[in-house]
Design an enzyme around this catalytic site. Structure first.
Site, PDB file in Angstrom:
ATOM      1  N   LYS A 145       0.633  -1.343   0.294  1.00 49.37           N
ATOM      2  CA  LYS A 145       0.132  -0.182  -0.044  1.00 49.37           C
ATOM      3  C   LYS A 145       1.044   1.129  -0.141  1.00 49.37           C
ATOM      4  O   LYS A 145       1.678   1.293   0.459  1.00 49.37           O
ATOM      5  CB  LYS A 145      -0.919  -0.161   1.493  1.00 49.37           C
TER       6      LYS A 145
ATOM      7  N   ARG B 166     -11.211  10.050   2.450  1.00 51.66           N
ATOM      8  CA  ARG B 166     -10.377  10.312   3.688  1.00 51.66           C
ATOM      9  C   ARG B 166     -12.035  11.518   3.371  1.00 51.66           C
ATOM     10  O   ARG B 166     -11.989  12.116   4.751  1.00 51.66           O
ATOM     11  CB  ARG B 166      -9.179  11.262   3.525  1.00 51.66           C
TER      12      ARG B 166
ATOM     13  N   LYS C 206       1.083   9.766   5.800  1.00 53.91           N
ATOM     14  CA  LYS C 206       1.141   8.436   6.014  1.00 53.91           C
ATOM     15  C   LYS C 206       2.602   8.125   5.676  1.00 53.91           C
ATOM     16  O   LYS C 206       2.703   6.950   5.660  1.00 53.91           O
ATOM     17  CB  LYS C 206       0.339   7.778   5.864  1.00 53.91           C
TER      18      LYS C 206
ATOM     19  N   GLU D  37       7.464  -7.230   0.855  1.00 54.91           N
ATOM     20  CA  GLU D  37       6.574  -6.441   1.863  1.00 54.91           C
ATOM     21  C   GLU D  37       5.801  -7.823   1.372  1.00 54.91           C
ATOM     22  O   GLU D  37       5.005  -8.460   3.239  1.00 54.91           O
ATOM     23  CB  GLU D  37       5.594  -5.610   1.172  1.00 54.91           C
TER      24      GLU D  37
ATOM     25  N   LYS E 256      -2.096  -1.577  -4.047  1.00 56.49           N
ATOM     26  CA  LYS E 256      -2.947  -0.137  -3.686  1.00 56.49           C
ATOM     27  C   LYS E 256      -2.276   1.411  -3.920  1.00 56.49           C
ATOM     28  O   LYS E 256      -1.197   1.507  -3.461  1.00 56.49           O
ATOM     29  CB  LYS E 256      -3.892  -0.808  -2.332  1.00 56.49           C
TER      30      LYS E 256
ATOM     31  N   SER F  29      -9.749   5.937  -4.659  1.00 52.27           N
ATOM     32  CA  SER F  29     -11.680   6.759  -4.930  1.00 52.27           C
ATOM     33  C   SER F  29     -10.678   7.907  -5.824  1.00 52.27           C
ATOM     34  O   SER F  29     -11.169   8.742  -6.257  1.00 52.27           O
ATOM     35  CB  SER F  29     -11.553   7.741  -3.470  1.00 52.27           C
TER      36      SER F  29
ATOM     37  N   TYR G  79     -14.988   1.207  -7.265  1.00 57.51           N
ATOM     38  CA  TYR G  79     -16.358   2.064  -7.019  1.00 57.51           C
ATOM     39  C   TYR G  79     -17.201   1.611  -7.958  1.00 57.51           C
ATOM     40  O   TYR G  79     -19.038   2.231  -8.154  1.00 57.51           O
ATOM     41  CB  TYR G  79     -16.525   3.755  -6.742  1.00 57.51           C
TER      42      TYR G  79
HETATM   43  C1  PBG Z   1      -7.192   3.515   5.388  1.00 56.09           C
HETATM   44  C2  PBG Z   1      -7.356   3.566   4.725  1.00 56.09           C
HETATM   45  C3  PBG Z   1      -7.555   4.641   2.953  1.00 56.09           C
HETATM   46  C4  PBG Z   1      -8.129   3.189   2.437  1.00 56.09           C
HETATM   47  C5  PBG Z   1      -8.641   2.534   2.454  1.00 56.09           C
HETATM   48  N1  PBG Z   1      -7.776   2.800   3.817  1.00 56.09           N
HETATM   49  C6  PBG Z   1      -6.722   6.054   2.934  1.00 56.09           C
HETATM   50  C7  PBG Z   1      -5.623   5.933   3.891  1.00 56.09           C
HETATM   51  O1  PBG Z   1      -4.388   5.414   3.560  1.00 56.09           O
HETATM   52  O2  PBG Z   1      -5.428   7.509   3.916  1.00 56.09           O
HETATM   53  C8  PBG Z   1      -8.179   4.459   0.490  1.00 56.09           C
HETATM   54  C9  PBG Z   1      -8.828   3.998  -0.647  1.00 56.09           C
HETATM   55  C10 PBG Z   1      -9.139   5.122  -0.998  1.00 56.09           C
HETATM   56  O3  PBG Z   1      -8.636   5.711  -1.579  1.00 56.09           O
HETATM   57  O4  PBG Z   1     -10.683   4.441  -1.922  1.00 56.09           O
HETATM   58  N2  PBG Z   1      -7.000   2.772   6.012  1.00 56.09           N
END
Ligand code: PBG
Length: 335
Positions: A204, A214, A228, A244, A259, A285, A324
């Site tokens: 990720k 968010r 992050k 990982e 991701k 997203s 989505y």
């Molecule tokens: C947080 C989490 C995130 C997403 C899924 N779980 C955002 C982040 O890490 O800040 C993002 C999913 C998306 O953008 O559709 N644990």
């Protein structure tokens, strides 16, 4: 001598296999089906509530009644799995995120409800603390705002167990702490959940494409100027994703996730080549928002661009995709 030597025009005319639709179908290398789709949803507390997400046109946060209607639609369309993300009330957020493992929390109640009405629909529950922390980080922080690994893992483990107890089929840690898969696997085994799967967000990335998410779960304001970078992966790294993934498989992950998806097709490809574990990908997203914005501006055509984006992710090596667009894609595939 490579095997392509000696192939020349007109002995070979690659366009022969592209001439008609039937010929094109016959030589198709990638097929997309509703079996490949997972639909992520945003859950609100309460009844008969629905609120649009500005940066994700077409997607609403919804209370459980609305989510149950979606679940029914998914069953009819043949989408195997739903992924749940909670919108947690401000009052329930704290520094140490204890609401995350409340057995009567929004997610835990919703898992039970969906399972009782649609036992065959797979439920994927997100394990991470960001919806529950006042600072929007995925873990517990110290006085320097540094996310502490091992304390966070303890809380994530409690969170994961509470999801398994509620009936989640697949636990999906998306937090990127080290060692959390092993800790969760051990807790599941010792609490008699030997068949609960772990889908680890193994690779990720610290991506800018999560912005609309968010906004959707309401962690953006809390996160404010924070980031992050100290736990999610550096977008400049590829080899590190293999480390990982290897670690998470060793610790007991059944499925691994890459991701975001489209900007990271090389990572999906590499992970799939290197390991025999199923690779999932998350079309996040921001990917959804970009496509919607371009369509709204009249720059792209919606259906074909969306199908192409998902097909590309599948072609790179993903065995399932969180998107989505899943409901619409399933409708198109069923037409
Ligand atoms: C947080 C989490 C995130 C997403 C899924 N779980 C955002 C982040 O890490 O800040 C993002 C999913 C998306 O953008 O559709 N644990």
């Amino acid at each position: 001598m490579n095997k392509y030597n000696g192939i020349s025009f007109p002995a070979t005319r690659l366009r022969r296999t592209r001439r008609t639709s039937a010929l094109r179908k016959l030589v198709e290398e990638t097929t997309l089906s509703t079996n490949d789709l997972i639909y992520p949803v945003f859950l609100l507390d309460g009844k008969n509530k629905s609120s649009p997400i500005k940066s994700m046109p077409g997607i609403n946060r919804q209370s459980i009644d609305g989510i149950l209607k979606i679940a029914e639609k998914m069953m009819n369309l043949g989408i195997p799995a739903i992924a749940l993300f909670p919108v947690v009330k401000t009052n329930d957020k704290s520094l140490v995120a204890e609401e995350a493992f409340n057995s009567e929390g929004l997610i835990q109640r919703s898992i039970k409800k969906i399972k009782s009405e649609f036992p065959e629909l797979l439920i994927i529950s997100d394990v991470a603390l960001d919806p529950y922390t006042t600072h929007g980080q995925d873990g517990i922080i110290n006085s320097d705002n540094y996310v502490l690994n091992d304390v966070t893992v303890d809380t994530l483990t409690k969170q994961a167990l509470s999801h398994a107890e509620a009936g989640a089929d697949i636990i999906a840690p998306s937090d990127m702490m080290d060692g959390r898969v092993g800790a969760i696997r051990e807790a599941l085994e010792s609490n008699n959940f030997p068949n609960t799967l772990i889908l680890s967000y193994a690779a990720k990335y610290a991506s800018s494409f999560y912005g609309p998410f968010r906004d959707a779960v309401g962690s953006d304001a809390n996160l404010a100027a924070g980031n992050k970078y100290s736990y999610q992966m550096n977008p400049k790294n590829a080899l590190e994703s293999l480390r990982e993934v290897a670690m998470d498989i060793n610790e007991g992950a059944d499925l691994v996730m890459v991701k975001p998806a489209m900007p990271y097709l090389d990572i999906i490809y590499k992970v799939q080549k290197e390991f025999s574990v199923p690779v999932f990908a998350y079309q996040v997203s921001g990917e959804y928002a970009m496509l919607q914005a371009a369509v709204k501006a009249g720059y792209l055509e919606y259906k074909m661009s969306t199908l192409e984006s998902i097909t590309a992710i599948k072609r790179a090596g993903a065995s399932a995709i969180l998107s989505y667009h899943s409901l619409e894609i399933a409708q198109w595939l069923n037409e």
